[in-house]
Design an enzyme around this catalytic site. Structure first.
Site, PDB file in Angstrom:
ATOM      1  CD  GLU A 273      49.185  38.609  42.748  1.00  0.00           C
ATOM      2  OE1 GLU A 273      48.308  38.843  41.613  1.00  0.00           O
ATOM      3  OE2 GLU A 273      49.954  39.769  43.123  1.00  0.00           O
ATOM      4  N   PRO A 274      47.010  32.732  43.762  1.00  0.00           N
ATOM      5  CG  PRO A 274      47.227  31.028  44.710  1.00  0.00           C
ATOM      6  CD  PRO A 274      47.844  32.168  44.667  1.00  0.00           C
ATOM      7  N   GLY A 275      43.600  32.233  42.719  1.00  0.00           N
ATOM      8  CA  GLY A 275      42.157  32.467  43.145  1.00  0.00           C
ATOM      9  C   GLY A 275      41.401  31.433  42.677  1.00  0.00           C
ATOM     10  NE  ARG A 276      39.421  30.804  36.793  1.00  0.00           N
ATOM     11  CZ  ARG A 276      38.723  31.319  36.254  1.00  0.00           C
ATOM     12  NH1 ARG A 276      37.523  31.284  36.277  1.00  0.00           N
ATOM     13  NH2 ARG A 276      39.127  32.528  35.867  1.00  0.00           N
ATOM     14  NE  ARG A 312      33.507  32.310  35.905  1.00  0.00           N
ATOM     15  CZ  ARG A 312      33.895  31.580  35.203  1.00  0.00           C
ATOM     16  NH1 ARG A 312      33.008  30.416  35.147  1.00  0.00           N
ATOM     17  NH2 ARG A 312      34.821  31.680  34.243  1.00  0.00           N
ATOM     18  CB  CYS A 342      13.818  41.419  32.428  1.00  0.00           C
ATOM     19  SG  CYS A 342      12.544  40.979  33.841  1.00  0.00           S
ATOM     20  CD  GLU A 343      19.946  42.431  30.882  1.00  0.00           C
ATOM     21  OE1 GLU A 343      20.364  42.387  29.682  1.00  0.00           O
ATOM     22  OE2 GLU A 343      19.701  43.411  31.421  1.00  0.00           O
ATOM     23  CE1 TYR A 371      37.824  36.145  40.215  1.00  0.00           C
ATOM     24  CE2 TYR A 371      38.244  33.879  39.419  1.00  0.00           C
ATOM     25  CZ  TYR A 371      38.734  35.261  39.782  1.00  0.00           C
ATOM     26  OH  TYR A 371      40.047  35.484  40.018  1.00  0.00           O
TER      27      TYR A 371
END
Ligand code: LLP
Length: 418
Positions: A273-276, A312, A342-343, A371
């Site tokens: 199940e690879p993603g990145r 991220r 505004c953070e 992501y």
């Protein structure tokens, strides 16, 4: 070598200057390279050529339909974690029998949809979920194929927020308890045991934790065998890391070779199940400098992409390389690259040595294909950025920038309130 390169001093994706895309779609935007994506798929698939396996792309990393469609065309399946992902995967042309369904909180509606679609298997994460799936399958007059997601309690040595295979995590069923769950599942009328599963974490830069997990699962598989519980699939999850700055993760070939060696002759079909590792370095985020702001202690480069576009750095303190789109020859300065939100956590880079950016400059935020867009939000009522897919000399807008109308879609102000 990836497809993002300087040519005559200006940053390109394939043969297309990023400036040209910016003129067409505005900023910020995500840009993916199709040849890089295809190369990453091959890099993962080639070492597995002679192995009975199915790669199920973890679409939480990138669920853009054009990307999923590429996966489908290359024979990949999908790892889904919600009804929405299941819907997208099917819509993109991924066949149901290549879909595995993970996640600790599957709702009955989601379970029903997956059973009706005929997915490969549910990766079960709790005893109660097993009972509910058994009941739903009974209601629908079907048998639900399942594997149990075993939590092997190995430390993946990654960021705590993306570590999932340790005793204290909410994921899976602990290795001691999973034996009892398999026994229970065997007695259930509407459950078919088809596999065993684990996923220990994300952005792993060493194979050792993967191998430890395999070793622990093999003991469990042997013990289950003694009870006559057998299955077809061994799902080893995803998690292989990529280079964001100076990490040196194993390449897919070394990872696959090590896993195959550890698994040995089990006779099970392997599921990955690879993603990145497939999409991370196939995509970037391009943003434009709005302002320079110099305070007594710091220099801020204020850009038009914020934490709503790429969360991220804010969420994990993640590092993404910052590259000027027009090559700079001048000196460098220490600066923070920050967004308009505004953070105080709204930053893309902190205390970096960067070229002296000025208003109007374009900046590429590297390694943003995984992501990135999938974690984007509408915070501060900011439309999500478009996604552009580049195939050598051509580019395609594969998802449009949201409009202000899109932001209000579905909202109702009751006419009885004053
Ligand atoms: N399978 C399962 C069951 C997962 O939970 C995940 C990721 C994967 C596969 C794919 O893992 P990968 O190959 O991409 O490492 N938002 C975080 C990453 C969260 C990963 C969650 N699960 C980040 O931006 O780093």
């Amino acid at each position: 070598m990836h497809d993002f390169q300087y040519k005559q001093g200006t940053f390109h994706c394939g043969e297309v200057p990023l400036e040209e895309i910016a003129k067409e779609v505005g900023t910020p935007f995500y840009c993916y390279s199709l040849p890089t994506l295809e190369r990453h798929i091959r890099a993962f698939e080639d070492p597995l050529q002679d192995v009975d396996h199915q790669t199920c792309f973890a679409m939480k990393a990138n669920s853009c339909l054009a990307i999923l469609n590429t996966m489908a065309r290359q024979g990949l399946g999908a790892d889904v974690v919600s009804g929405g992902e299941l819907y997208r995967a099917l819509h993109a042309g991924i066949p149901a029998h290549k879909i595995v369904y993970s996640g600790v909180g599957k709702t009955t509606d989601e379970i029903d949809r997956a059973i009706r679609a005929g997915i490969m298997m549910f990766n079960i994460e709790s005893e109660q979920e097993l009972e509910v799936i058994n009941a739903r399958a009974g209601q629908l007059g079907k048998k639900a194929p399942i594997s149990i997601r075993v939590n092997p309690d190995v430390d993946p040595h990654t960021h705590p927020y993306i570590s999932t295979g340790m005793r204290d995590n909410k994921f899976g069923i602990d290795i001691e308890g999973s034996m009892a769950q398999y026994v229970k599942a065997r007695e259930m009328e509407n459950i078919e045991i088809v596999g065993i599963d684990c996923h220990i974490g994300s952005q792993l830069t060493d194979v050792t934790p993967f191998i430890d997990a395999v070793e622990r699962l093999k003991v469990l598989i042997a013990n289950l065998g003694k009870l006559g519980i057998e299955f077809r699939y061994l799902d080893l999850g995803g998690g292989l890391g990529i280079t964001y700055s100076n990490e040196e993760p194993p390449n897919p070939k070394d990872y696959c070779t090590a896993i195959l060696e550890a698994v040995g002759p089990l006779g099970l079909k392997l599921i990955f199940e690879p993603g990145r590792v497939i999409v991370g370095n196939a995509g970037i985020l391009v943003t434009r400098v709005l302002y320079r702001k110099e305070t007594k202690t710091k220099t801020f480069i204020i850009v038009d992409a914020g934490m709503n576009d790429l969360i991220r750095p804010a969420l994990y303190g993640a590092y993404h390389e910052i590259t000027p789109v027009e090559e700079h020859n001048g000196g460098t300065e220490k600066a923070d690259v920050v967004g308009p939100i505004c953070e105080s956590s709204d930053f893309l880079a902190k205390e970096r040595d960067l070229p002296r950016f000025v208003r109007g400059d374009l900046i590429a935020v590297m390694s943003a294909g995984a992501y990135g867009h999938t974690m984007a939000s509408n915070y501060n009522s900011r439309p999500k950025p478009p996604e552009v897919l580049v195939d050598r000399t051509r580019f395609y807008v594969v998802s449009k920038r949201q409009s202000y109308e899109d932001l209000m879609s579905g909202e109702i102000v009751p006419d009885t309130i004053r």
